[in-house]
Design a protein around this motif. Structure first.
Motif, PDB file in Angstrom:
ATOM      1  N   VAL A 185      -6.065   6.560 -15.199  1.00  0.00           N
ATOM      2  CA  VAL A 185      -6.650   5.964 -14.005  1.00  0.00           C
ATOM      3  C   VAL A 185      -5.610   5.855 -12.894  1.00  0.00           C
ATOM      4  O   VAL A 185      -5.885   6.154 -11.726  1.00  0.00           O
ATOM      5  CB  VAL A 185      -7.244   4.577 -14.336  1.00  0.00           C
ATOM      6  N   ARG A 186      -4.385   5.447 -13.262  1.00  0.00           N
ATOM      7  CA  ARG A 186      -3.343   5.302 -12.246  1.00  0.00           C
ATOM      8  C   ARG A 186      -3.008   6.643 -11.605  1.00  0.00           C
ATOM      9  O   ARG A 186      -2.863   6.757 -10.393  1.00  0.00           O
ATOM     10  CB  ARG A 186      -2.094   4.669 -12.863  1.00  0.00           C
ATOM     11  N   GLN A 187      -2.896   7.685 -12.443  1.00  0.00           N
ATOM     12  CA  GLN A 187      -2.537   8.999 -11.913  1.00  0.00           C
ATOM     13  C   GLN A 187      -3.667   9.588 -11.077  1.00  0.00           C
ATOM     14  O   GLN A 187      -3.440  10.117  -9.982  1.00  0.00           O
ATOM     15  CB  GLN A 187      -2.195   9.949 -13.069  1.00  0.00           C
ATOM     16  N   VAL A 188      -4.887   9.469 -11.579  1.00  0.00           N
ATOM     17  CA  VAL A 188      -6.027  10.061 -10.875  1.00  0.00           C
ATOM     18  C   VAL A 188      -6.271   9.343  -9.555  1.00  0.00           C
ATOM     19  O   VAL A 188      -6.508   9.968  -8.523  1.00  0.00           O
ATOM     20  CB  VAL A 188      -7.286  10.017 -11.772  1.00  0.00           C
ATOM     21  N   TRP A 209       0.656  -1.493  -7.675  1.00  0.00           N
ATOM     22  CA  TRP A 209       0.119  -0.236  -7.165  1.00  0.00           C
ATOM     23  C   TRP A 209       1.229   0.795  -6.964  1.00  0.00           C
ATOM     24  O   TRP A 209       2.359   0.442  -6.597  1.00  0.00           O
ATOM     25  CB  TRP A 209      -0.573  -0.460  -5.828  1.00  0.00           C
ATOM     26  N   PRO A 210       0.902   2.072  -7.157  1.00  0.00           N
ATOM     27  CA  PRO A 210       1.884   3.123  -6.835  1.00  0.00           C
ATOM     28  C   PRO A 210       2.070   3.237  -5.326  1.00  0.00           C
ATOM     29  O   PRO A 210       1.235   2.786  -4.537  1.00  0.00           O
ATOM     30  CB  PRO A 210       1.237   4.390  -7.414  1.00  0.00           C
ATOM     31  N   ALA A 211       3.154   3.873  -4.946  1.00  0.00           N
ATOM     32  CA  ALA A 211       3.494   3.967  -3.524  1.00  0.00           C
ATOM     33  C   ALA A 211       2.409   4.680  -2.725  1.00  0.00           C
ATOM     34  O   ALA A 211       2.142   4.321  -1.575  1.00  0.00           O
ATOM     35  CB  ALA A 211       4.832   4.685  -3.357  1.00  0.00           C
ATOM     36  N   ALA A 212       1.765   5.686  -3.342  1.00  0.00           N
ATOM     37  CA  ALA A 212       0.749   6.452  -2.603  1.00  0.00           C
ATOM     38  C   ALA A 212      -0.412   5.562  -2.182  1.00  0.00           C
ATOM     39  O   ALA A 212      -0.921   5.673  -1.061  1.00  0.00           O
ATOM     40  CB  ALA A 212       0.241   7.609  -3.472  1.00  0.00           C
ATOM     41  N   ARG A 213      -0.830   4.674  -3.082  1.00  0.00           N
ATOM     42  CA  ARG A 213      -1.962   3.813  -2.734  1.00  0.00           C
ATOM     43  C   ARG A 213      -1.560   2.774  -1.688  1.00  0.00           C
ATOM     44  O   ARG A 213      -2.339   2.473  -0.781  1.00  0.00           O
ATOM     45  CB  ARG A 213      -2.506   3.126  -3.983  1.00  0.00           C
ATOM     46  N   LEU A 214      -0.360   2.239  -1.796  1.00  0.00           N
ATOM     47  CA  LEU A 214       0.099   1.293  -0.789  1.00  0.00           C
ATOM     48  C   LEU A 214       0.198   1.957   0.582  1.00  0.00           C
ATOM     49  O   LEU A 214      -0.172   1.369   1.598  1.00  0.00           O
ATOM     50  CB  LEU A 214       1.459   0.714  -1.189  1.00  0.00           C
TER      51      LEU A 214
END
Length: 587
Positions: free
Chosen positions: A118-121, A252-257
């Protein structure tokens, strides 16, 4: 992400049993199931996790795998905790249908695999969505708005399953997708955001309301009126919007932030657009304010009002009544340059005058607020007439209207039509819903004070209304508390005088009258102070006072006699009653 990436992640404990030539398949989701036929829950692109509870015999593997392959599943991961080694019949069925098969070590929980996928997708989806957000921002910057922030909030919900709302500094909903926030949640979130901002902590800020966790992202004002980053945070804390997301962004990962930061930048564009739309109304208010303050002839002010009325009340053919509201934000002195409070007060007063239940711009379009160096002044139009006998309670708190009852025809402050006393804006009602929220932003070094005039409908009355609102604001400023308001009706009451009595005079006056009674109550528990308050509230009526205190009249007479004996006063005299009344109010 691709299946190959899962196999290369040692922490997931996956072992490939077949389908090594299909590892470049793209994983778009994950599902755990032990149903014999899970097809209704599959949409394609999933990695299916199973504990094999559906398998009762070797004949069950073929139909199960066939269903998965037909649904577009990209891979199957079977746990070894239940049966040990993966059955050969399942391996054969997967090879027949070209479905990659993985064995999951019994020490690895399915939840670990699910969380990783889920985190990667979602990170990849966030990257795709970020491009959409950026395109939308460019469209809003270079041309007409392409649907406003609601479009991107909808995308957050549909692509990332994130519910989000744009809130004002008072917690009013400005935009949002799907269901609204629970009642009162917006004000709580805004208060949490203001308090966190005052501490200097970087966003997003985390808040929990009724068991639900939200992440709060600040939406900085990027327009011409934006304060430089080096300026005092107090200049913008009461005017910046925020984005509330129903999720915990702490991991959250950096991309989502980065995506959410892009969303806040897009919404800031919308904020700038709305501020630009207020330019005409602000200019009209500024022109009227300057004419009134410089003592311009009433005819000149009336001409300016005739220009302003169609802008502020579009579609109404009659000249409105007007009320004046004055607000001021004061900050305790700190090192460095002083805080310019006028623009902050202007932005905040515009927000306070908007109906909190109306996310649209209709009522905001009828608000004109000017500002001087230290205060904001709102010229608020009211409809010229309303239904007979209407009252503020009938009309409710509806933004620039705030009650549509008819008003006096003489144009003098404080002169409504008979039976309609108190029509229009009310000071306490304006701040009731926002007092706690704004107090969080003012913290321990700021104050908001507000004064409201009565309604007028002529240029002759407007100057008096401005002075009346300023006097009312000064009454509010003399009260304790971070957020205070006063109305025109308080200018004809003892309430106007009490706040301006010097503290040493106040203490001496109350001590001389009340300290003997307090000392006696401490020693004998005689409740003389309570008896005195009740006696005055009942206008000196022995029967009503005795009933309120559940006493016999003779007991009440004894207590009043003791009060007179201790203080040397006579409660049958109006002058002594008045002295006791004022002492109780000032204590």
């Amino acid at each position: 992400m691709r299946l190959r990436a899962l196999l290369e992640t040692d922490a997931l404990g996956l072992r490939l049993l077949g389908g090594d030539d299909e590892l470049d398949r793209t994983v778009r989701g994950v599902m755990t199931t032990d149903l014999r036929d899970p097809s209704r829950y599959l949409s394609g692109g999933e990695l299916v996790l199973t504990g094999l509870a559906w398998r009762r015999s070797a004949d069950d593997s073929e139909p199960f795998v066939r269903i998965l392959a037909s649904a577009g599943v990209v891979g199957l991961a079977a746990g070894e905790a239940e049966l040990g080694d993966i059955p050969d019949d399942l391996v054969v069925a997967c090879e027949r249908h070209r479905l990659p098969l993985f064995a999951v070590n019994e020490d690895v929980a399915f939840a670990t695999i699910t969380e990783h996928v889920v985190r990667q997708v979602s990170g990849e989806r966030a990257g795709d969505l970020a491009a959409v957000v950026d395109r939308h921002r460019r469209l809003m910057t270079s041309g007409p708005a392409g649907g406003g922030p609601e479009v991107v909030l909808d995308l957050l919900g549909s692509d990332l399953d994130l519910r989000a709302w744009v809130l004002s500094p008072t917690g009013r909903r400005i935009a949002g997708a799907g269901e609204p926030l629970p009642p009162g949640a917006g004000a709580v979130l805004a208060a949490e955001h203001l308090a966190a901002t005052r501490t200097g902590r970087r966003g997003p800020h985390r808040a929990t309301v009724r068991g639900t966790t939200y992440s709060l992202f600040p939406i900085r004002n990027t327009g011409r009126s934006a304060a430089p980053a080096s300026r005092d945070v107090r200049e913008t804390v009461l005017s910046d919007w925020l984005l509330a997301v129903e999720a915990d962004a702490s991991d959250w990962p950096a991309a989502r932030l980065d995506l959410l930061q892009g969303v806040t930048q897009l919404i800031a564009v919308e904020r700038d657009r709305r501020d630009a739309a207020r330019t005409v109304r602000r200019r009209l208010a500024q022109e009227v304010l300057e004419l009134v303050q410089t003592g311009a002839p009433p005819a000149e002010i009336a001409a300016r009002l005739r220009v302003a009325a169609p802008v502020l009340l579009p579609g109404l053919g009659t000249a409105p009544h007007w009320q004046v509201v004055v607000a001021r934000v004061d900050w305790d002195a700190r090192g460095g340059s002083p805080v310019e409070a006028g623009p902050a007060a202007q932005s905040l007063l515009e927000e306070i005058l908007v109906d909190p239940a109306d996310p649209g711009s209709e009522t905001a379009d009828r608000i004109a607020v000017a500002h001087t160096g230290t205060e904001a002044v709102a010229l608020v139009p009211l409809p010229a007439a309303g239904p007979a006998g209407a009252s503020p309670d009938d009309a409710g708190h509806d933004g620039a209207g705030h009650g549509e009852a008819g008003l006096g025809e003489e144009g003098r402050a404080g002169e409504p039509e008979p039976g309609q006393d108190g029509a229009g804006l009310h000071a306490d009602a304006l701040l009731a819903a926002v007092r706690e929220t704004l107090s969080a932003g003012l913290a321990d070094d700021g104050r908001l004070t507000l004064g409201v005039s009565a309604a007028v409908h002529s240029a002759e009355g407007l100057r008096g209304a401005l002075e009346e609102a300023r006097h009312a604001r000064r009454v509010a400023a003399a009260r304790p508390g971070r957020v205070c308001a006063a109305g025109h009706h308080e200018l004809a009451s003892h309430v106007l005088l009490l706040p301006f009595v010097p503290d040493d005079v106040r203490r001496a006056f109350t001590a001389r009258l009340l300290d003997p009674l307090r000392d006696y109550d401490r020693r004998h528990r005689a409740e003389l102070i309570e008896t005195l308050e009740a006696f005055l509230d009942c206008d000196g009526s022995w029967t009503r006072c005795a009933t309120r205190l559940h006493l016999h009249v003779n007991t009440l007479r004894y207590r009043v006699g003791r009060i007179e004996q201790l203080t040397g006063r006579d409660l049958s005299r109006l002058e002594d009653k008045l002295d006791f009344f004022l002492a109780l109010r000032m204590s």
